[in-house]
Write an enzyme that holds these catalytic residues in place. Sequence first.
Site, PDB file in Angstrom:
ATOM      1  N   HIS A   7       0.840  -1.208   0.000  1.00 54.80           N
ATOM      2  CA  HIS A   7       0.000   0.000   0.000  1.00 54.80           C
ATOM      3  C   HIS A   7       0.874   1.257   0.000  1.00 54.80           C
ATOM      4  CE1 HIS A   7      -2.855   2.865   2.227  1.00 54.80           C
ATOM      5  NE2 HIS A   7      -3.368   2.672   1.026  1.00 54.80           N
ATOM      6  N   ARG A   8       0.800   2.014  -1.085  1.00 52.56           N
ATOM      7  CA  ARG A   8       1.649   3.199  -1.277  1.00 52.56           C
ATOM      8  C   ARG A   8       3.114   2.824  -1.072  1.00 52.56           C
ATOM      9  NH1 ARG A   8      -2.039   7.402   2.364  1.00 52.56           N
ATOM     10  NH2 ARG A   8      -4.040   6.471   1.752  1.00 52.56           N
ATOM     11  N   GLU A  34       0.609  -0.648  -4.839  1.00 45.07           N
ATOM     12  CA  GLU A  34      -0.517   0.269  -5.051  1.00 45.07           C
ATOM     13  C   GLU A  34      -0.003   1.679  -4.850  1.00 45.07           C
ATOM     14  OE1 GLU A  34      -3.833   2.877  -3.537  1.00 45.07           O
ATOM     15  OE2 GLU A  34      -1.963   2.277  -2.563  1.00 45.07           O
ATOM     16  N   ASP A  36      -0.992   6.203  -5.805  1.00 44.83           N
ATOM     17  CA  ASP A  36      -2.015   7.201  -6.123  1.00 44.83           C
ATOM     18  C   ASP A  36      -1.426   8.248  -7.057  1.00 44.83           C
ATOM     19  OD1 ASP A  36      -3.907   6.365  -3.759  1.00 44.83           O
ATOM     20  OD2 ASP A  36      -1.936   6.696  -2.859  1.00 44.83           O
ATOM     21  N   HIS A  49      -0.778  10.967  -2.702  1.00 48.77           N
ATOM     22  CA  HIS A  49      -2.139  10.593  -2.336  1.00 48.77           C
ATOM     23  C   HIS A  49      -3.089  11.773  -2.285  1.00 48.77           C
ATOM     24  CE1 HIS A  49      -5.469   9.739   0.479  1.00 48.77           C
ATOM     25  NE2 HIS A  49      -5.439   8.528  -0.053  1.00 48.77           N
ATOM     26  N   GLU A 101      -4.056   4.027  -8.655  1.00 49.30           N
ATOM     27  CA  GLU A 101      -5.333   4.615  -8.255  1.00 49.30           C
ATOM     28  C   GLU A 101      -5.429   6.040  -8.778  1.00 49.30           C
ATOM     29  OE1 GLU A 101      -8.036   6.073  -4.486  1.00 49.30           O
ATOM     30  OE2 GLU A 101      -6.445   4.619  -4.091  1.00 49.30           O
ATOM     31  N   ASP A 221      -0.080  -2.017   4.398  1.00 48.15           N
ATOM     32  CA  ASP A 221       1.083  -1.190   4.722  1.00 48.15           C
ATOM     33  C   ASP A 221       2.280  -2.059   5.081  1.00 48.15           C
ATOM     34  OD1 ASP A 221      -0.528   1.080   4.450  1.00 48.15           O
ATOM     35  OD2 ASP A 221      -0.935   1.228   6.602  1.00 48.15           O
TER      36      ASP A 221
END
Length: 226
Positions: A7-8, A34, A36, A49, A101, A221
């Site tokens: 995640h990120r 992933e 953003d 993000h 995303e 995370d």
Amino acid sequence: MIHKIGHRGAKGFLAENTLESFSKALDLGANAIELDVHVCATGEIVVIHDFTVDRTTNGFGEVHQLSLSELKKFRIEALYTIPLLEEVLDLVAGKCWVNVELKGHGTAEPVAGLIERYVNEKGWEYADFVVSSFQKEELKRIKKINPEIPIGVLTQASVEQAIHWADQLSAQAIHPHFSLLTEDNCKEAQAKGYAIFTWTVNEEDDIRRVKALGVEGIISDFPNRL
């Protein structure tokens, strides 16, 4: 096999959405990341993000009103910089697939164009990408521009709504918050052929629960926990 999606990057270890965080995710065993994206004032796709730089950097202002050179001057935790999407793709090329995303408005067209370029010129495949968003219109634009680009419907409200949108958009996946998942709605989504990539699952008990539901991927995370 459950996809282990950072995640990120590896947000639990290093500053989110930085090249260093994405590299750390791979070191921790992630087979996907992933991130953003927004489009900045000079047209480049940047990985961040929020709609502003205020929370994550030492700068202030809205991403879409700042040029790339201005954004690159800001520092994240005094050490890191805001990366371009291209920089992230070049970093992870051949090592994992990427969930992009769409956060900012007007991101569909440039992201689709970049994906097409990486497929046509750099040896990537469309299957190396999933483009997700909470914004139905951005996903519609992706599908209109290039139906080969896989898309995923994000939701923090309703799995049923995500399935409905996925039906309308010819999506490949749904991305529900893990708290929404039940045995029944997982079976319904998978019976329709949708992969389930659930977020953001960090605690061991929650990870065990969603694994037992048979989801295709977990966004965390802490990719080492997956």
